[in-house]
Design a protein around this motif. Structure first.
Motif, mmCIF file in Angstrom:
data_model
loop_
_atom_site.group_PDB
_atom_site.id
_atom_site.type_symbol
_atom_site.label_atom_id
_atom_site.label_comp_id
_atom_site.label_asym_id
_atom_site.label_seq_id
_atom_site.Cartn_x
_atom_site.Cartn_y
_atom_site.Cartn_z
ATOM 1 N N GLU A 143 13.252 3.324 14.247
ATOM 2 C CA GLU A 143 13.520 4.319 13.197
ATOM 3 C C GLU A 143 12.281 4.529 12.321
ATOM 4 O OE1 GLU A 143 17.152 4.392 10.934
ATOM 5 O OE2 GLU A 143 18.175 3.120 12.414
ATOM 6 N N LEU A 144 11.584 3.448 12.023
ATOM 7 C CA LEU A 144 10.359 3.582 11.225
ATOM 8 C C LEU A 144 9.314 4.379 11.979
ATOM 9 C CD1 LEU A 144 9.833 0.111 9.488
ATOM 10 C CD2 LEU A 144 11.358 2.000 8.874
ATOM 11 N N VAL A 145 9.154 4.076 13.251
ATOM 12 C CA VAL A 145 8.188 4.825 14.066
ATOM 13 C C VAL A 145 8.556 6.299 14.097
ATOM 14 C CG1 VAL A 145 7.342 5.167 16.418
ATOM 15 C CG2 VAL A 145 7.537 2.854 15.499
ATOM 16 N N ASP A 146 9.822 6.583 14.363
ATOM 17 C CA ASP A 146 10.270 7.972 14.518
ATOM 18 C C ASP A 146 10.187 8.767 13.226
ATOM 19 O OD1 ASP A 146 10.761 7.319 17.137
ATOM 20 O OD2 ASP A 146 12.954 7.182 16.915
ATOM 21 N N SER A 147 10.104 8.083 12.092
ATOM 22 C CA SER A 147 10.023 8.799 10.806
ATOM 23 C C SER A 147 8.734 9.596 10.676
ATOM 24 C CB SER A 147 10.110 7.797 9.647
ATOM 25 O OG SER A 147 8.894 7.054 9.520
ATOM 26 N N GLY A 148 7.712 9.209 11.408
ATOM 27 C CA GLY A 148 6.429 9.903 11.317
ATOM 28 C C GLY A 148 5.661 9.618 10.046
ATOM 29 N N GLU A 149 6.096 8.633 9.267
ATOM 30 C CA GLU A 149 5.471 8.346 7.975
ATOM 31 C C GLU A 149 4.330 7.323 8.073
ATOM 32 O OE1 GLU A 149 5.915 9.921 5.332
ATOM 33 O OE2 GLU A 149 7.985 10.624 5.151
ATOM 34 N N PHE A 150 4.226 6.654 9.216
ATOM 35 C CA PHE A 150 3.271 5.546 9.306
ATOM 36 C C PHE A 150 2.081 5.883 10.197
ATOM 37 C CE2 PHE A 150 7.197 3.497 8.005
ATOM 38 C CZ PHE A 150 6.747 2.624 7.021
ATOM 39 N N HIS A 151 0.961 5.227 9.887
ATOM 40 C CA HIS A 151 -0.282 5.464 10.622
ATOM 41 C C HIS A 151 -0.614 4.344 11.592
ATOM 42 C CE1 HIS A 151 -0.610 7.304 6.530
ATOM 43 N NE2 HIS A 151 -0.819 8.364 7.282
ATOM 44 N N GLY A 152 0.041 3.207 11.432
ATOM 45 C CA GLY A 152 -0.191 2.061 12.308
ATOM 46 C C GLY A 152 0.870 1.007 12.079
ATOM 47 N N PHE A 153 0.887 0.014 12.969
ATOM 48 C CA PHE A 153 1.848 -1.076 12.788
ATOM 49 C C PHE A 153 1.333 -2.319 13.500
ATOM 50 C CE2 PHE A 153 2.858 0.018 17.038
ATOM 51 C CZ PHE A 153 3.749 -0.887 17.582
ATOM 52 N N GLN A 154 1.874 -3.468 13.097
ATOM 53 C CA GLN A 154 1.523 -4.722 13.736
ATOM 54 C C GLN A 154 2.505 -4.992 14.859
ATOM 55 O OE1 GLN A 154 0.745 -7.762 10.671
ATOM 56 N NE2 GLN A 154 -1.359 -7.105 10.982
ATOM 57 N N GLY B 140 11.167 -2.971 23.568
ATOM 58 C CA GLY B 140 11.437 -1.639 24.103
ATOM 59 C C GLY B 140 10.227 -0.737 24.220
ATOM 60 N N GLN B 141 9.073 -1.294 24.621
ATOM 61 C CA GLN B 141 7.841 -0.516 24.813
ATOM 62 C C GLN B 141 7.512 0.325 23.568
ATOM 63 O OE1 GLN B 141 9.347 0.632 29.034
ATOM 64 N NE2 GLN B 141 7.136 0.944 29.114
ATOM 65 N N ILE B 142 7.614 -0.326 22.428
ATOM 66 C CA ILE B 142 7.376 0.364 21.164
ATOM 67 C C ILE B 142 5.931 0.861 21.040
ATOM 68 C CG2 ILE B 142 6.796 -1.710 19.843
ATOM 69 C CD1 ILE B 142 8.416 -0.504 17.500
ATOM 70 N N LEU B 143 5.013 0.265 21.787
ATOM 71 C CA LEU B 143 3.629 0.749 21.766
ATOM 72 C C LEU B 143 3.549 2.204 22.213
ATOM 73 C CD1 LEU B 143 1.594 -2.284 23.152
ATOM 74 C CD2 LEU B 143 1.093 -1.043 21.039
ATOM 75 N N ASP B 144 4.293 2.550 23.251
ATOM 76 C CA ASP B 144 4.290 3.929 23.740
ATOM 77 C C ASP B 144 4.910 4.869 22.714
ATOM 78 O OD1 ASP B 144 3.251 2.851 26.039
ATOM 79 O OD2 ASP B 144 5.105 3.016 27.199
ATOM 80 N N ARG B 145 5.991 4.438 22.122
ATOM 81 C CA ARG B 145 6.696 5.264 21.141
ATOM 82 C C ARG B 145 5.805 5.533 19.925
ATOM 83 N NH1 ARG B 145 12.436 5.174 21.332
ATOM 84 N NH2 ARG B 145 13.424 6.425 19.677
ATOM 85 N N ALA B 146 5.106 4.489 19.476
ATOM 86 C CA ALA B 146 4.226 4.640 18.317
ATOM 87 C C ALA B 146 3.032 5.541 18.639
ATOM 88 C CB ALA B 146 3.747 3.272 17.853
ATOM 89 N N ALA B 147 2.461 5.362 19.815
ATOM 90 C CA ALA B 147 1.317 6.190 20.200
ATOM 91 C C ALA B 147 1.702 7.664 20.258
ATOM 92 C CB ALA B 147 0.771 5.733 21.542
ATOM 93 N N ALA B 148 2.931 7.947 20.697
ATOM 94 C CA ALA B 148 3.400 9.334 20.760
ATOM 95 C C ALA B 148 3.495 9.963 19.374
ATOM 96 C CB ALA B 148 4.758 9.398 21.461
ATOM 97 N N LYS B 149 3.612 9.120 18.348
ATOM 98 C CA LYS B 149 3.656 9.587 16.961
ATOM 99 C C LYS B 149 2.272 9.553 16.306
ATOM 100 C CE LYS B 149 7.957 10.649 15.971
ATOM 101 N NZ LYS B 149 8.350 11.971 15.383
ATOM 102 N N GLY B 150 1.253 9.248 17.104
ATOM 103 C CA GLY B 150 -0.104 9.226 16.565
ATOM 104 C C GLY B 150 -0.460 7.962 15.817
#
Length: 331
Positions: free
Chosen positions: A173-184, A208-218
């Motif tokens: 949910e945090l990733v999908d919000s589009g509010e973040f620029h990076g994560f640990q 759940g392959q969150i790296l791919d999901r985060a990269a898709a959000k930039g």
């Protein structure tokens, strides 16, 4: 040293980042002269990303890092993290602002490039000893993001991130919000689920392959625990995290030690070669911005830096490792 860009921020950081956490103890408990020596050596070798937090020594890491960088006249990319506790629930935004201001004061800096939420995010608030917040506390009205944005508007922080620990669904949910620029990102040879699919019976937490999901959000990604708290090092007897708590469910240190023995045998490596294989694995994923490594001395810095630009694990090696993942390390 090779460099990568953190997501869409434009910030170029070294592939190897300097982790200032509790596990390696250097920036929390070591003599000051040893800390200065290690930081200077890292800077000389091209490391330009330093990650710290209030939780590391209850502010000691921030204080020591800030003092050393000021003494050396260095201005690398700095990320610090804030940890909110249960008393923040009444006004999360205000608590966030206070925590960021306190971190800057300890660092003795007017601004940091990254500020990250260090509190676990779960689907329901955890009000017990291990406090956690829910996604709405973070991205909802008067939440963490509003606090971060206020500090950005004041010129105190550049970009926002979070520690990718907690419930994977909440983290998504945090990733999908589009509010973040990076994560640990928790990611290593023993639990690769942030970057690779794992079977349903996988006993470690499935990110759940969150790296791919985060990269898709930039978003960029800062890999944590690439050495599995020391299980993937030449001397695992000194590892384990020190807190007595498992950072990621299913990755208890005694279990990870058993998994690491199988990895060592499959790869045919030991000692520093095992450590370097683990770091090289983290760097193999192009969605990773930097691999954070905790150092105890300058030799550890040298070993990690040697991994930047080094070859990836071979297809044969990865094939053996994938068999372990597919069988939950039973084969």
């Amino acid at each position: 040293m090779q460099y990568r860009t953190i997501g869409q921020t434009g910030l170029r950081v070294s592939e190897i980042g300097f982790g200032c956490g509790n596990n390696a103890v250097l920036m929390v408990k070591a003599p000051y002269e040893d800390q200065v020596k290690a930081v200077r050596h890292a800077l000389d070798l091209g490391i330009n990303f330093f990650d710290t937090a209030f939780a590391y020594g209850l502010g000691k890491s921030e204080e020591n890092l800030g003092r050393i960088l000021n003494e050396l006249g260095a201005n690398p990319v700095i990320s610090t993290k804030i940890r909110l506790e249960s008393d923040a629930v009444g006004d999360v935004k205000a608590a966030t602002i206070r925590a960021v201001e306190a971190g800057l004061a300890r660092l003795k800096r007017d601004r940091v490039d990254f500020v990250q939420l260090h509190t676990r995010v779960t689907l329901e608030r955890g009000m017990n000893k291990r406090f956690s917040i829910v996604p709405n506390d973070v991205v909802g009205p008067n939440g963490v993001i509003d606090g971060f944005k206020t500090m950005r508007d004041r010129g105190k922080v550049g970009h926002f991130g979070f520690s990718g620990l907690g419930d994977p669904k909440a983290l998504r949910e945090l990733v999908d919000s589009g509010e973040f620029h990076g994560f640990q990102c928790y990611y290593n040879l023993l639990n690769p689920s942030a970057g690779y699919p794992v079977p349903k019976n996988f006993s470690a937490l499935d990110y759940g392959q969150i790296l791919d999901r985060a990269a898709a959000k930039g978003m960029g990604a800062f890999v944590i625990r690439v050495l599995a708290a020391g299980a993937l090092t030449s001397d695992p007897s000194k590892g384990g995290g020190g807190s007595g708590q498992t950072l990621s469910p299913g990755s208890d240190y005694p279990v990870d030690l058993q998994r690491a023995e199988k990895v060592k045998a499959a790869l045919g490596v030991d000692g520093k070669n095992l450590t370097q294989a683990a770091i090289r694995f983290g760097l193999m994923n192009p969605k990773v911005s930097t691999v954070l490594v905790g150092f105890s001395n300058t030799t550890h810095v040298d070993e990690a830096v040697a991994c930047s630009g080094a070859s990836a694990l071979t297809e044969e090696q990865m094939g053996k490792i994938r068999k372990f993942w597919d069988s939950d390390f039973e084969n």
